[in-house]
Write an enzyme that holds these catalytic residues in place. Structure first.
Site, PDB file in Angstrom:
ATOM      1  N   ARG A  54      92.681 -24.306 -57.610  1.00 39.41           N
ATOM      2  CA  ARG A  54      92.120 -23.961 -56.305  1.00 39.41           C
ATOM      3  C   ARG A  54      92.969 -24.595 -55.208  1.00 39.41           C
ATOM      4  O   ARG A  54      93.878 -25.366 -55.484  1.00 39.41           O
ATOM      5  CB  ARG A  54      90.664 -24.429 -56.213  1.00 39.41           C
ATOM      6  CG  ARG A  54      90.477 -25.910 -56.413  1.00 39.41           C
ATOM      7  CD  ARG A  54      89.010 -26.262 -56.622  1.00 39.41           C
ATOM      8  NE  ARG A  54      88.297 -26.343 -55.355  1.00 39.41           N
ATOM      9  CZ  ARG A  54      87.244 -27.133 -55.145  1.00 39.41           C
ATOM     10  NH1 ARG A  54      86.765 -27.913 -56.125  1.00 39.41           N
ATOM     11  NH2 ARG A  54      86.635 -27.160 -53.982  1.00 39.41           N
ATOM     12  N   TRP A  79      87.138 -29.906 -48.141  1.00 44.13           N
ATOM     13  CA  TRP A  79      85.905 -30.358 -47.484  1.00 44.13           C
ATOM     14  C   TRP A  79      85.467 -31.721 -48.024  1.00 44.13           C
ATOM     15  O   TRP A  79      84.650 -32.399 -47.421  1.00 44.13           O
ATOM     16  CB  TRP A  79      84.779 -29.335 -47.643  1.00 44.13           C
ATOM     17  CG  TRP A  79      84.059 -29.354 -48.968  1.00 44.13           C
ATOM     18  CD1 TRP A  79      84.515 -28.888 -50.146  1.00 44.13           C
ATOM     19  CD2 TRP A  79      82.741 -29.878 -49.224  1.00 44.13           C
ATOM     20  NE1 TRP A  79      83.587 -29.073 -51.132  1.00 44.13           N
ATOM     21  CE2 TRP A  79      82.483 -29.671 -50.604  1.00 44.13           C
ATOM     22  CE3 TRP A  79      81.757 -30.477 -48.454  1.00 44.13           C
ATOM     23  CZ2 TRP A  79      81.289 -30.061 -51.203  1.00 44.13           C
ATOM     24  CZ3 TRP A  79      80.562 -30.867 -49.059  1.00 44.13           C
ATOM     25  CH2 TRP A  79      80.349 -30.659 -50.424  1.00 44.13           C
ATOM     26  N   SER A 137      60.174 -19.426 -53.981  1.00 45.11           N
ATOM     27  CA  SER A 137      58.830 -19.677 -54.506  1.00 45.11           C
ATOM     28  C   SER A 137      57.742 -19.101 -53.605  1.00 45.11           C
ATOM     29  O   SER A 137      56.588 -19.000 -54.017  1.00 45.11           O
ATOM     30  CB  SER A 137      58.587 -21.180 -54.668  1.00 45.11           C
ATOM     31  OG  SER A 137      59.569 -21.731 -55.512  1.00 45.11           O
ATOM     32  N   HIS A 153      80.350 -36.292 -62.323  1.00 46.56           N
ATOM     33  CA  HIS A 153      80.815 -35.081 -63.023  1.00 46.56           C
ATOM     34  C   HIS A 153      81.841 -34.317 -62.191  1.00 46.56           C
ATOM     35  O   HIS A 153      82.438 -33.367 -62.687  1.00 46.56           O
ATOM     36  CB  HIS A 153      79.649 -34.174 -63.440  1.00 46.56           C
ATOM     37  CG  HIS A 153      78.855 -33.586 -62.325  1.00 46.56           C
ATOM     38  ND1 HIS A 153      77.498 -33.465 -62.372  1.00 46.56           N
ATOM     39  CD2 HIS A 153      79.209 -33.093 -61.141  1.00 46.56           C
ATOM     40  CE1 HIS A 153      77.065 -32.914 -61.264  1.00 46.56           C
ATOM     41  NE2 HIS A 153      78.092 -32.674 -60.485  1.00 46.56           N
TER      42      HIS A 153
END
Ligand code: HEA
Ligand code: HEA
Ligand code: CUA
Ligand SMILES: [Cu+2]
Lengths: 531, 282, 288
Positions: free
Chosen positions: A455, A147, A273, A307
């Site tokens: 993966r 993706w 919330s 990251h």
């Protein structure tokens, strides 16, 4: 922040409820935020089924080592389309659906600020989805690139790749228009007295999400546009021979892609919330700090993107900068988790289905957050990058986190939307089955990832067999449990008990305190005035 | 009540599932592979250290939550308190996590810096990713000039289920990369077509191979043996079928191997090793 | 928020009736996307699909904007709606800024990181012998010769053209507010004329690049960034000029009032945005 309302706002009669169109044309032409919200939610569910069916193909192939059901090319196409459809087709539209239904009601607005554009935002989606579907039927099939659409693999793909690129453009347009609408509605259409700091937190999280979308989606559009010209017009953005760099694609993609994961997470936080205080019968703890934490997450999300790229070979300063920035996100996210727990603390808790899903969210999302923290440590990520550990991480935050928040929201607001209650016992079944099976599916993937299973592979070494079998069984179970969800919703719509105006004792936003159930087609033609 | 019934059933099902998983865990690998380099064992301990910390936090946070779920229930007649903000606690639970992050970041930084230090290698090998095999090119140190291609040897029959799968199913190649034990090896990665990624879990070494660029990583294996990994960047159809196998041998054996390769290289130089430079723009 | 004060409390916000235009927009985008894919892959029928999509788009815009203009002129939009339009347009422009940011980001990345990296010692030794890091560069695999586009010829003229058009549109705006319709029409016309001239100069510049400088879209990183950035900008100038022309036509038809003319302002904002992007281009693509 509970709102005191002194004028009742169900307006005087309107000319014609549906503006002269009927049947299917009513849905195609509608400018009503509720209709559009409904369309979004059903679209999202259909996409969830589609993406889920693809996940089933993936899990089926991975049930045993060896190639048995699909060939590797098709497997890659499944992985790619599963990711794209779940992210852009299922989760994002689901929360836009919530936004459409709820924001105008929660802030006392007549409708969305740009009702016609709102219609367009939705109606682009099925066309974009159709491009993705068409790509399967083109020579070469759908793209099998993941993706993330990394260059230069994308350059090798066939026609399906171009269709996917245009689909991403359309999806982006839809998101941008939707976001502009949401921002404008919140900033300009609040009822008198509904100050920003009195808005339900759901509106806040969406306001911030919309900013993220407007900032991030055009960047994705740029990235796929460069891919398109690299493919067809001889540009060399991602080609070293021409002075470009495949890693440049990754930087641009993740500059969008990381904010994207918070685009998925923040509205989920918003739903939670609303639900947790309602069933704790206690106001949300630390409302203001929740708003600040959400903003902090949004701001940080733009400086952590690399990251995802610890293994591309960044200089050590880059590794360290992105590592530190990423770990920092744990702080505002932690604030949110602590505030939710503090909201439950000494509340009068009850455990209807929405609350169960909210608690499930809280527990499992945090688990996924912690694995995110493990991944954020560049040193450790070197081992875990592109393994099933990452797959486990992001399914905990998205396929469990965001999806559970979605379920919590549907059970919570279904009575308001349809005027009818769902079957509480079946709802609980749905919760427990989902929770058990999804954990079976994804918890074990941490292990296979740690042990070294990459993966995006259709076949794997023998040592990973046990975990994959367990994971597949969990996945089939979870998939089947979702049929129960469909049944519950349909049953509620067709024959559920009549719901009360304020179905949940602890709910305190305007749609509960101020509008009848089911909500009239036009809710606030005259704005309520809040003291 | 129906819902209680549901709950009991569900919880026991979860328990059974959990126990089954726990039982199976004994049989299947569930943690990082046994490290054979300093870096890999540092990563191992760092991971353990972080897991302990986050497990403690997790237990703390959800201990509180489940206590609340247990004690503060409406059906037990518990009345909701109405407190809903406190700047002090907000500050506390902002600062404490920040401190925890600092004590996590500190050791993590040290490992990152060590990982990135590829200087003073004894041996430099270029690993080139191709769709779908690896080319190795010994560019500096003992064995300089050796080049060969390393391809999966698992037969189609095993993959398609017509033959029983062997022990090293999908993790076996024709030409293993051979390196001496206890020597710092620097791997230069590059690729000829799309991005691949070179990875040996036991070494804690993973580096993307990017077409047209050279990136590097290093390892110093402390134990002879055969170590296996797989390509970890989606690179098209046979991404799952391009393993990396490294044979770590003693210095003597290595010298012997180099000698053998040299004679072989002279005989038949592999033709299809071309640097990305020689396959410019498509 | 300052706007709360301006939102009249019992005024009806104008919520438009259902209409079929948005779905036509989707159909047209879909036809154009599909057609483009066909064209790019040399399959037949692509142009027909694109043309059909384009016609539907035009029809949709005429009808949709027609409705909006009629609503505006019949006084359906008061201050409250106006504020919405302002927010909407601001965020639309912000999204456009981010789109350009992606391409500027690519340019900076290539200049600062990838080209120097490809020319580093290690890369010289192992992959790209002899490649040196200087900008403009078409990359180590590019063999032909090309000349970069200088800043101080046509591009400088274009800078003057766009900057002056920014001034003229501001004067036109001032004239509109002072209700000096003649001046308004005149300066709006100047603005359009300057924009169109800019486009002609740019077209000429492209021709020059292709025929004399051997500078093409395929000229490595320099060509890619140069043509994509200036090309997308040129496209935005085109769209801006069309929008200005529509506004000019509306001015001539007597639309807009001194205190009610958001369409004018929105387009003016857009024009300024195009202007600012050009300055960025001039500095980073042509000059430095
Ligand atoms: C909803 C989506 C979502 C969310 C919310 C997150 C949240 C986080 N993610 Fe995740 N992530 C993804 C979706 C998401 N992620 C996806 C889709 C991918 C893969 C994409 C792909 O490659 O296909 C990915 C991949 C990914 C990677 C790359 C892995 C790799 O490919 O190698 C990393 C690395 O840093 C990472 C980190 C984090 C971190 C640190 C958080 C943090 O926000 C988590 C913060 C939360 C907590 C830490 C828990 C609560 C905190 C407390 C209780 C306070 C106390 C805690 C401490 C002091 C530690 N994520
Ligand atoms: C929010 C997003 C989201 C959601 C909800 C999911 C949901 C699921 N995902 Fe996925 N996933 C991603 C986002 C998401 N995923 C992304 C971004 C990737 C990365 C892609 C990439 O690598 O590029 C990924 C990749 C990914 C992989 C790795 C593939 C690979 O690397 O090759 C796997 C493997 O197990 C997986 C499994 C599942 C499963 C079992 C579910 C289940 O939760 C789905 C359950 C739903 C249904 C099953 C549908 C409803 C039910 C029916 C239709 C009834 C019929 C059911 C049966 C017959 C059983 N996902
Ligand atoms: Cu090579 Cu994946
Ligand atoms: Cu991220």
């Amino acid at each position: 922040m509970s709102a005191v309302v002194d004028s009742h706002g169900h307006g005087h009669e309107h000319h014609d409820h549906h503006g002269g169109y009927s049947g299917i044309m009513r849905w195609i032409t509608t400018t009503n935020h509720k209709d559009i919200g409904t369309l979004y939610l059903w679209f999202s569910f259909i996409m969830f089924m589609t993406g889920g069916a693809m996940a089933m193909v993936i899990r089926l192939e991975l049930f045993s080592p060896g190639l048995q059901w699909v060939d590797p090319d098709f497997f890659n196409q499944m992985t790619t389309m599963h990711g794209l459809i779940m992210v852009f087709g299922a989760i994002m539209p689901a929360f836009v659906g919530f936004a459409n239904w709820l924001i105008p009601m929660q802030i006392g607005a007549p409708d969305m600020a740009f009702a016609r554009m709102n219609n367009w935002s939705f109606w682009i989606l099925p066309f974009a989805a159709s491009l993705l579907v068409i790509s399967f039927f083109m020579p070469g099939g759908a793209p099998g690139v993941g993706w993330t659409l990394y260059a230069p693999l994308t350059v090798q793909m066939g026609i399906g790749m171009d269709l996917t690129i245009f689909a991403v453009h359309l999806l982006g347009m839809s998101s941008i228009m939707g976001s502009i609408n949401i921002i404008t509605t919140i900033l300009n259409l609040r009822a008198p007295g509904m100050t920003l700091m009195r808005m339900p937190l759901f509106c806040w999280t969406w306001l911030i999400t919309a900013y993220l979308l407007v900032a991030a989606m055009p960047v994705l559009a740029g990235a796929v546009t460069m891919t398109l010209t690299d493919r067809h017009f001889g540009t060399t953005f991602f080609n070293a021979a021409g002075g470009g760099d495949p890693v440049l694609y990754q930087h641009i993609f993740w500059f969008f892609g990381h904010p994207e994961v918070y685009i998925i997470a923040l509205p989920a936080f918003g739903v939670i919330s609303q639900v947790i205080p309602a069933f704790s019968r206690k106001p949300l703890f630390g409302y203001a700090s929740m708003v600040y934490a959400t903003s902090a997450i949004a701001i940080l999300s733009f400086i952590v993107w690399a990251h995802h790229m610890y293994t591309v070979g960044m200089p050590v300063t880059g590794q360290l900068f992105f590592m530190y920035a990423t770990t920092l996100i744990a702080v505002p996210t932690g604030v949110k988790v602590f505030n939710w727990v503090a909201t439950m603390w000494k509340g009068a808790l009850s455990f209807e289905t929405p609350m169960l899903f909210a608690i499930g969210f809280l527990f499992l999302f945090t688990l996924g957050g912690f694995t995110g923290l493990v991944l954020s440590l560049a040193a450790v990520d070197i081992q875990l990058h592109d393994t099933y550990y990452v797959v486990a991480h992001f399914h905990y935050v998205m396929a469990i986190g965001a999806v559970f928040a979605g379920f919590a929201g549907v059970y919570f607001w279904l009575p308001k939307w349809t005027g009818r209650m769902y079957d509480e016992a079946l709802g609980k079944w749905h919760f427990w089955l989902s929770t058990i099976f999804i954990n079976i599916t994804f918890f074990v993937q941490h292990f296979s990832g740690l042990a070294g299973m990459p993966r995006r592979i259709p076949d794997y070494p023998l040592m990973f067999e046990t975990w994959n079998k367990i994971s597949s069984i969990g996945a089939f179970g979870f998939g089947l449990s979702q049929l129960l969800f469909l049944y519950i919703v349909l049953k509620a719509i067709r024959s559920g008990e009549k719901a009360k105006d304020k179905q949940w004792e602890g709910a305190d936003s305007l749609e509960w305190t101020h509008l009848p159930t089911p909500v009239p087609y036009h809710s606030f033609e005259t704005q309520p005035v809040l003291k | 009540m129906a819902s209680n019934w549901v709950r009991i059933l569900a919880v026991s099902a979860a328990g059974v599932a959990g126990l089954t998983a726990a039982g199976l865990a004994l049989a299947a690998p569930w943690n990082l592979q046994a490290p054979v380099t300093k870096i890999a064992s540092d990563i191992h301990s760092l991971h353990e250290y972080v897991m302990i910390l986050v497990t403690l936090i997790f237990a703390g946070v959800f201990g509180a939550m489940f206590y609340s779920v247990y004690a503060h229930r409406k059906d037990k007649g518990y009345k909701a308190a109405q407190f809903h903000e406190s700047t002090t606690v907000e500050i506390i639970w902002t600062v404490i996590p920040l401190l925890i992050l600092i004590i996590i970041a500190w050791p993590a930084t040290k490992v990152v810096i060590a990982q990135k230090d590829t200087s003073q290698a004894d041996l430099t090998i270029k690993a080139t990713g191709y769709q779908w095999k690896w080319g190795y090119d010994y560019v500096k140190g003992e064995g300089e000039g050796i080049r060969f291609v390393s391809t999966l040897t698992t037969p189609r029959d095993q993959i398609e289920g017509r033959a029983p799968k062997g022990e090293n199913y999908l993790l076996e190649v024709d030409n293993e990369m051979v390196v001496p034990v206890n020597k710092k090896v620097r791997i230069l990665t590059t690729a000829a077509d799309v991005i691949h990624s070179w990875w040996i879990p036991a070494f804690g070494a993973k580096q993307d191979a990017i077409p047209g660029f050279i990136r590097d990583i290093h390892f110093k294996a402390e134990k002879p043996g055969i170590y296996r990994g797989q390509c970890t960047e989606l690179c098209g159809k046979d991404h799952g079928f391009m393993p990396i196998v490294v044979r770590v041998v003693s210095a003597d054996e290595y010298t012997k191997w180099v000698g053998m390769q040299k004679t072989k290289v002279a005989a038949d130089a592999p033709k299809n090793i071309v640097a990305a430079a020689e396959t410019p723009r498509q | 928020m300052a706007h709360d004060a301006t939102a009249p409390q019992h005024h009806h916000y104008y919520v438009p009736q259902p209409m079929p235009w948005p779905i036509l927009g989707s159909v047209s985008l879909w036809l154009m996307a599909l057609g483009a894919v066909f064209i790019f892959n040399s399959m037949s029928g692509g142009w027909i699909s694109v043309a059909a999509g384009f016609m539907v788009m035009l029809y949709m815009m005429f009808r949709w904007f027609g409705d909006v203009i009629r609503e505006s002129e019949s006084g359906k939009y008061a201050r409250w709606e106006d504020v919405s339009f302002r927010w909407g347009m601001s965020f639309f422009i912000f999204s456009e800024v981010m789109f350009f940011a992606a391409f500027f980001g690519a340019l900076f990345y290539i200049r600062v990181l990838s080209v120097p990296d490809l020319a580093s010692l290690q890369h010289n030794e192992l992959v790209w012998p002899g490649f040196g890091a200087q900008w403009p560069s078409a990359g180590p695999g590019f063999e032909e010769k090309f000349s970069p586009m200088g800043a101080w010829g046509l591009p400088a003229i274009n800078t003057m053209l766009l900057l002056s058009s920014g001034v003229t549109v501001t004067i036109a705006h001032w004239a509109l507010k002072e209700n000096k319709r003649g001046l308004l029409n005149l300066f709006l016309f100047f603005t359009v004329a300057l924009g169109v001239t800019f486009l002609f100069v740019q077209a000429y510049e492209y021709g020059h690049a292709y025929s004399e400088l051997n500078l093409k879209l395929t000229t490595g990183a320099y060509g890619s960034t140069f043509f994509m950035l200036t090309g997308f900008h040129g496209f935005h100038v085109t769209v801006g000029a069309i929008m200005l022309s529509v506004i000019l036509a509306r001015c001539l038809a007597g639309h807009f009032k001194p205190d009610h003319h958001f369409a004018f302002e929105g387009v003016a904002w857009y024009w300024h945005f195009v202007d600012v992007v050009w300055l960025g281009l001039f500095i980073f693509v042509y000059w430095l």
